[in-house]
Design a protein around this motif. Structure first.
Motif, PDB file in Angstrom:
ATOM      1  N   GLU B  55       0.833  -1.205   0.000  1.00  0.00           N
ATOM      2  CA  GLU B  55       0.000   0.000   0.000  1.00  0.00           C
ATOM      3  C   GLU B  55       0.867   1.255   0.000  1.00  0.00           C
ATOM      4  O   GLU B  55       0.617   2.204  -0.734  1.00  0.00           O
ATOM      5  CB  GLU B  55      -0.901   0.033   1.240  1.00  0.00           C
ATOM      6  N   PHE B  56       1.902   1.221   0.841  1.00  0.00           N
ATOM      7  CA  PHE B  56       2.770   2.410   0.941  1.00  0.00           C
ATOM      8  C   PHE B  56       3.475   2.679  -0.385  1.00  0.00           C
ATOM      9  O   PHE B  56       3.532   3.820  -0.851  1.00  0.00           O
ATOM     10  CB  PHE B  56       3.805   2.213   2.048  1.00  0.00           C
ATOM     11  N   ILE B  57       3.989   1.617  -1.001  1.00  0.00           N
ATOM     12  CA  ILE B  57       4.736   1.806  -2.247  1.00  0.00           C
ATOM     13  C   ILE B  57       3.830   2.373  -3.335  1.00  0.00           C
ATOM     14  O   ILE B  57       4.221   3.253  -4.103  1.00  0.00           O
ATOM     15  CB  ILE B  57       5.357   0.470  -2.708  1.00  0.00           C
ATOM     16  N   PHE B  82      12.448  -4.486   3.510  1.00  0.00           N
ATOM     17  CA  PHE B  82      11.859  -3.299   2.890  1.00  0.00           C
ATOM     18  C   PHE B  82      12.769  -2.090   3.092  1.00  0.00           C
ATOM     19  O   PHE B  82      13.012  -1.305   2.174  1.00  0.00           O
ATOM     20  CB  PHE B  82      10.484  -3.042   3.493  1.00  0.00           C
ATOM     21  N   GLN B  83      13.295  -1.962   4.305  1.00  0.00           N
ATOM     22  CA  GLN B  83      14.205  -0.850   4.587  1.00  0.00           C
ATOM     23  C   GLN B  83      15.390  -0.871   3.618  1.00  0.00           C
ATOM     24  O   GLN B  83      15.813   0.161   3.105  1.00  0.00           O
ATOM     25  CB  GLN B  83      14.705  -0.954   6.034  1.00  0.00           C
ATOM     26  N   LEU B  89      14.212   1.883  -4.565  1.00  0.00           N
ATOM     27  CA  LEU B  89      12.914   2.411  -5.000  1.00  0.00           C
ATOM     28  C   LEU B  89      12.949   3.928  -5.139  1.00  0.00           C
ATOM     29  O   LEU B  89      11.939   4.540  -5.480  1.00  0.00           O
ATOM     30  CB  LEU B  89      11.830   2.022  -3.981  1.00  0.00           C
ATOM     31  N   GLY B  90      14.088   4.531  -4.859  1.00  0.00           N
ATOM     32  CA  GLY B  90      14.174   5.991  -4.964  1.00  0.00           C
ATOM     33  C   GLY B  90      13.519   6.700  -3.803  1.00  0.00           C
ATOM     34  O   GLY B  90      13.190   7.880  -3.882  1.00  0.00           O
TER      35      GLY B  90
END
Lengths: 222, 222
Positions: B55-57, B82-83, B89-90
């Motif tokens: 969702e965040f991405i 993820f970190q 992911l920029g």
DNA sequence: AATTGGCTAATACCTTCGTGTTATCTCCGA
DNA sequence: TCGGAGATAACACGAAGGTATTAGCCAATT
């Protein structure tokens, strides 16, 4: 000039001085100290062993790259507090912490304070070697940067006050005419001081002088 | 021009745009998300709440300073992984990690990866606020530095290839005569390119050009 | 008392830089 | 085919930089 054979002999039989590095072990557990000592010597690192913080502080330390392997739980001074004091003591060696009963806040505090690693006991030999290797590389980089800055500072110290003023204004992009106006001098005098500053600093172009001035200012802010 | 009274009204009633900051909460525990949401809004921080990394991405993020508050244990993607992916992911937002069942190696890994803090549950509200405040300040600094670098890059992009070559050689301290020799040009042509580079970069002195060139090279190495 | 080092300054000479003017050539898109 | 941008270059002029020579002043050291 000795023979090429003997020169190569020397290379094979010992590390060149540039490769030397020392691990300072600070732990009250003598068995662990001996184990660490063997481990580090097995990869050609030199070691110094201390049972208490006080011993380490009082000891002579050669001017070589190195790092500290420090137990958090120590008699007398706490390992984390000692880590925080290192900067004030003028000791910039990277720290690898080990602990038998650590928790997360303690780990976070140590890492925020710049620890290279934080290893709970028992740890794997390879993890310790990796941590120490990283720590020593970090110290080598720091020392290299410090040597450069020290050279600059030495040369800057040979400048007179006027020469320093003129150098800083010149490095900020001012023209000789402007410098003369700001310092209340004639343009000729500024040229003399400017030339002296360039010569004493070893700068052959204005670009070099600009970079030297920036490095000096950065070193001061730090 | 509106009245001074109305201008001051606006200042009193809302934060100026420069003070805005957003906390992105990524946690599958909805109750905790709501609690964090209230906590951050109580200190005038904006919030966005997500139950999963995906969702965040996928979400839109405004161009404002902020940070991520991330649970280590998440459905789907692991928080630590993820970190580590954020850079690819920029996404350069600082990360504050929270966990219910953390251990020391996990903490060390997170801190080495640049986490601002690592808070075990349950944590005190003040600790979380301190961590988020530090994280947002770090992001503000990063954004400020990036804005400066972006302006430089934009201006540098308007230079022709020849102008870039001449600029770099000039910033390295070469004289026009030397540049002409190295590039196989006449001195007059070098002067034209050099003048164009100075004008397009907005550099009024050689010292400024030197600093711009250094900043561009540092930005590239990074 | 003499010397040294630092600061100041003028004069002179040469180099380097910056800019404007004019001009040719090439490439690319309208 | 025309116009514009980029690259190249010569000529000229004024501004700025760099250095050498000479010289006066002052404070500290020998």
């Amino acid at each position: 000039m000795v023979s090429p054979f003997l020169e190569n002999m020397a290379l094979w039989m010992s590390h060149s001085p540039d490769d030397r590095a020392i691990v300072y072990i600070v732990d009250d557990d003598e068995a662990l100290r001996r184990a660490l000592d063997r481990l580090f010597r097995s990869v050609s690192l030199e070691t110094r062993s201390y049972g208490a913080v006080r011993e380490f502080i009082g000891a002579q330390r050669p001017d070589l790259p190195g790092c500290i392997v420090l137990d958090v739980r120590l008699p007398g001074t706490n390992g984390l507090e000692f880590q925080a004091q290192l900067g004030d003591l003028g000791i910039n060696l990277p720290v690898v912490l080990i602990t038998g009963h650590g928790d997360i806040p303690m780990t976070v505090r140590a890492m925020k304070a710049g620890a290279v690693d934080f290893l709970p006991k028992p740890f794997r030999d390879q993890d310790m070697l990796d941590a120490v290797s990283t720590a020593i590389n970090r110290d080598r980089s720091r020392r290299a940067a410090e040597d450069l800055a020290a050279g600059l500072k030495d040369r800057f110290a040979t400048l007179s006050m006027r020469e320093r003023e003129v150098m800083m204004l010149a490095a900020s992009g001012r023209m000789n005419k402007q410098i003369a106006g700001e310092l209340g001098l004639s343009e000729v005098t500024v040229k003399i001081h400017r030339g002296a500053a360039m010569r004493k600093m070893g700068a052959r172009t204005l670009a070099e002088l600009v970079r030297m001035a920036d490095a000096l200012n950065l070193a001061r802010e730090h």
